[in-house]
Enzyme design. Structure first.
Site, PDB file in Angstrom:
ATOM      1  CG  ASP A  10      -3.148  -0.451  10.975  1.00 29.45           C
ATOM      2  OD1 ASP A  10      -2.328   0.447  10.687  1.00 29.45           O
ATOM      3  OD2 ASP A  10      -4.067  -0.801  10.223  1.00 29.45           O
TER       4      ASP A  10
ATOM      5  CD  GLU B 182      -1.417  -1.719   7.662  1.00 34.86           C
ATOM      6  OE1 GLU B 182      -2.256  -1.654   8.560  1.00 34.86           O
ATOM      7  OE2 GLU B 182      -1.654  -1.432   6.480  1.00 34.86           O
ATOM      8  CD  GLU B 183       2.651   1.756   7.741  1.00 32.46           C
ATOM      9  OE1 GLU B 183       3.382   1.642   6.743  1.00 32.46           O
ATOM     10  OE2 GLU B 183       1.418   1.945   7.664  1.00 32.46           O
TER      11      GLU B 183
ATOM     12  CG  ASP C 200      -1.731  -1.205   1.378  1.00 39.72           C
ATOM     13  OD1 ASP C 200      -2.077  -1.766   0.329  1.00 39.72           O
ATOM     14  OD2 ASP C 200      -2.013  -1.592   2.511  1.00 39.72           O
TER      15      ASP C 200
ATOM     16  CG  LEU D 162      -2.730   7.162  11.076  1.00 42.96           C
ATOM     17  CD1 LEU D 162      -3.234   7.443  12.479  1.00 42.96           C
ATOM     18  CD2 LEU D 162      -1.968   8.360  10.564  1.00 42.96           C
ATOM     19  CG  ASP D 163      -6.972   0.893   9.528  1.00 40.63           C
ATOM     20  OD1 ASP D 163      -6.327   0.181   8.735  1.00 40.63           O
ATOM     21  OD2 ASP D 163      -8.211   0.976   9.532  1.00 40.63           O
TER      22      ASP D 163
ATOM     23  CD  GLU E  46      -5.841  -3.712   9.172  1.00 43.28           C
ATOM     24  OE1 GLU E  46      -5.611  -2.540   8.852  1.00 43.28           O
ATOM     25  OE2 GLU E  46      -6.048  -4.597   8.307  1.00 43.28           O
TER      26      GLU E  46
ATOM     27  CG  ASP F 248       0.278   5.758   6.863  1.00 40.73           C
ATOM     28  OD1 ASP F 248      -0.312   6.837   6.768  1.00 40.73           O
ATOM     29  OD2 ASP F 248      -0.116   4.704   6.340  1.00 40.73           O
TER      30      ASP F 248
HETATM   31  P1  AHM Z   1     -11.268  -0.225   0.509  1.00 36.99           P
HETATM   32  O1  AHM Z   1     -10.687   1.082   0.116  1.00 36.99           O
HETATM   33  O2  AHM Z   1     -10.855  -1.363  -0.372  1.00 36.99           O
HETATM   34  O3  AHM Z   1     -12.749  -0.162   0.709  1.00 36.99           O
HETATM   35  O4  AHM Z   1     -10.607  -0.598   1.918  1.00 36.99           O
HETATM   36  C1  AHM Z   1     -10.937   0.120   3.066  1.00 36.99           C
HETATM   37  C2  AHM Z   1     -10.355  -0.571   4.243  1.00 36.99           C
HETATM   38  C3  AHM Z   1     -10.706   0.129   5.513  1.00 36.99           C
HETATM   39  O5  AHM Z   1     -11.844  -0.398   6.118  1.00 36.99           O
HETATM   40  C4  AHM Z   1      -9.483  -0.067   6.351  1.00 36.99           C
HETATM   41  O6  AHM Z   1      -9.369   0.949   7.296  1.00 36.99           O
HETATM   42  C5  AHM Z   1      -8.402   0.015   5.316  1.00 36.99           C
HETATM   43  O7  AHM Z   1      -8.951  -0.523   4.145  1.00 36.99           O
HETATM   44  C6  AHM Z   1      -7.196  -0.774   5.670  1.00 36.99           C
HETATM   45  O8  AHM Z   1      -6.160  -0.378   4.858  1.00 36.99           O
HETATM   46  P2  AHM Z   1      -4.918   0.470   5.465  1.00 36.99           P
HETATM   47  O9  AHM Z   1      -4.409  -0.345   6.622  1.00 36.99           O
HETATM   48  O10 AHM Z   1      -3.964   0.529   4.328  1.00 36.99           O
HETATM   49  O11 AHM Z   1      -5.409   1.806   5.882  1.00 36.99           O
HETATM   50 MG    MG Z   2      -4.611  -0.878   8.366  1.00 35.36          MG
END
Ligand code: AHM
Ligand code: MG
Length: 338
Positions: free
Chosen positions: A121, A98-99, A69, A123-124, A285, A75
């Site tokens: 995680d 996560e990072e 990602d 910053l989610d 998560e 983050d």
């Molecule tokens: P989407 O964009 O495919 O709908 O995914 C959204 C989801 C969120 O619910 C969650 O917070 C996030 O993806 C997790 O990804 P990251 O950890 O990269 O923020």
């Molecule tokens: Mg996340």
């Protein structure tokens, strides 16, 4: 005339943790210290999130995280703050994030005979960082069998049912901390003028059934037939709520989960053709939010069984997630296993 609020009616998170320690005898001073370290880091992240639009901190850092990602600057900042707080605090043996591709071990914690490891995680909801939409931190705490042990990745590969604590921080219109140590789920709202998290949502119980469903429905064509059929039922009265549902999807797991926890609802991120294991990560998560949800009377499932039963094989393993009001999650599961 309205009376000013009496100071003694405010319970800060520090006071709450102290009282819990006395009541249960379960938490040790060391465990409280670990929570305080996480809380301190969350306040620093809160400060930066709140001024993010004002300073030149937004934008892509330029690197991608281990799951591929795009990584934003906040983050990186949040990751550094939480890891630094855990390292300096000395109550933590090792952390997974996560990072980070691998785990990081803390020599200070080892020398002090610490017993806890933390997966987080930092910053989610990264796609929401630069548009002033709610984001969150998720943390999961395990205890190791031997104080001060030399931790390896294997120590993190445990099912969520072995967690001793889990929580999240929601950086929203207010900043909130919600956590459980396995007894009850309690929510604290940060009063920025005091710099303190104050108990605002004691003993949270999630409604058995609600009528909110949260999913990225743009992926519908790529979802399993059972999920498609379940989502069709949300648009009829033929479901446990007996009414046509309301769709709510922020795209920040913490924010979507938090709303549904309080109001009653289901969040789902199922397997898709693109992500056969779903998108979300089991260790930091699905498992911690599952632990909180089940402590609040809800259910968290991979579509087949509780996510708390699932033991990850790798740190960043993904897992389909159906989480929220118990009757709604069971209803969704009935479409997948029928
Ligand atoms: P989407 O964009 O495919 O709908 O995914 C959204 C989801 C969120 O619910 C969650 O917070 C996030 O993806 C997790 O990804 P990251 O950890 O990269 O923020
Ligand atoms: Mg996340």
């Amino acid at each position: 005339m309205e009376q000013p609020q009496k100071l003694r009616s405010i319970i800060t998170v520090n006071e709450f943790i102290r009282r819990q320690e006395k009541l249960t005898g379960v938490a040790t001073g060391e465990f409280s210290g670990l929570l305080m370290d996480l809380i301190l880091a969350s306040k620093i992240v809160h400060r930066e999130v709140n001024k993010a639009g004002l300073v030149n901190i937004l934008g892509t850092e330029g690197s991608a995280n281990v799951s591929g990602d795009t990584q934003m600057k906040l983050d990186v900042f949040a990751n550094e703050q939480f890891l630094a707080a855990l390292e300096v605090g000395g109550h933590c043996l090792a952390a997974a994030s996560e990072e980070l591709e691998g785990i990081v071990c803390f020599e200070g914690g080892r020398q002090r005979g610490a017993r806890y490891i933390v997966a987080l995680d930092p910053l989610d909801g990264s796609s929401n960082i630069d548009v002033n939409v709610s984001i969150g931190t998720i943390f999961a705490v395990f205890r190791v069998d031997e104080p001060g042990k030399l931790v390896t990745e294997k120590d993190f590969l445990r099912p969520g049912k072995e967690l001793v604590a889990a929580g999240y921080v929601l950086y929203g219109s207010s900043t909130m901390l919600v956590f459980t140590t396995g007894q009850s789920v309690n929510g604290f709202t940060l009063d920025p003028s005091l710099g303190e998290y104050c108990l605002s949502h004691p003993e949270i119980r999630t409604p058995e059934v609600g009528s909110i469903y949260s999913v990225n429905e743009a992926n519908l064509n790529d979802m399993p037939e059972g999920v498609k059929n379940y989502l069709a039922s949300c648009k009829t009265k033929n479901n446990p709520a007996g009414k046509v549902h309301t769709a709510r999807y922020i795209g920040s797991l913490v924010a979507d989960f938090h709303r549904n926890l309080l109001k009653g609802g289901i969040y789902l991120y199922p397997a898709t053709a693109k992500d056969p294991q779903g998108k979300l990560r089991l260790l930091y998560e699905c498992a911690p939010l599952g632990f909180i949800c089940e402590q609040a009377g809800g259910r968290a499932s991979d579509g087949n069984r509780s996510v708390l039963e699932l033991k990850p094989d790798t740190l960043h393993q993904r897992c389909p997630l159906f989480i929220g009001s118990a009757a709604m999650v069971r209803h969704a599961e009935s479409f997948l296993n029928g």
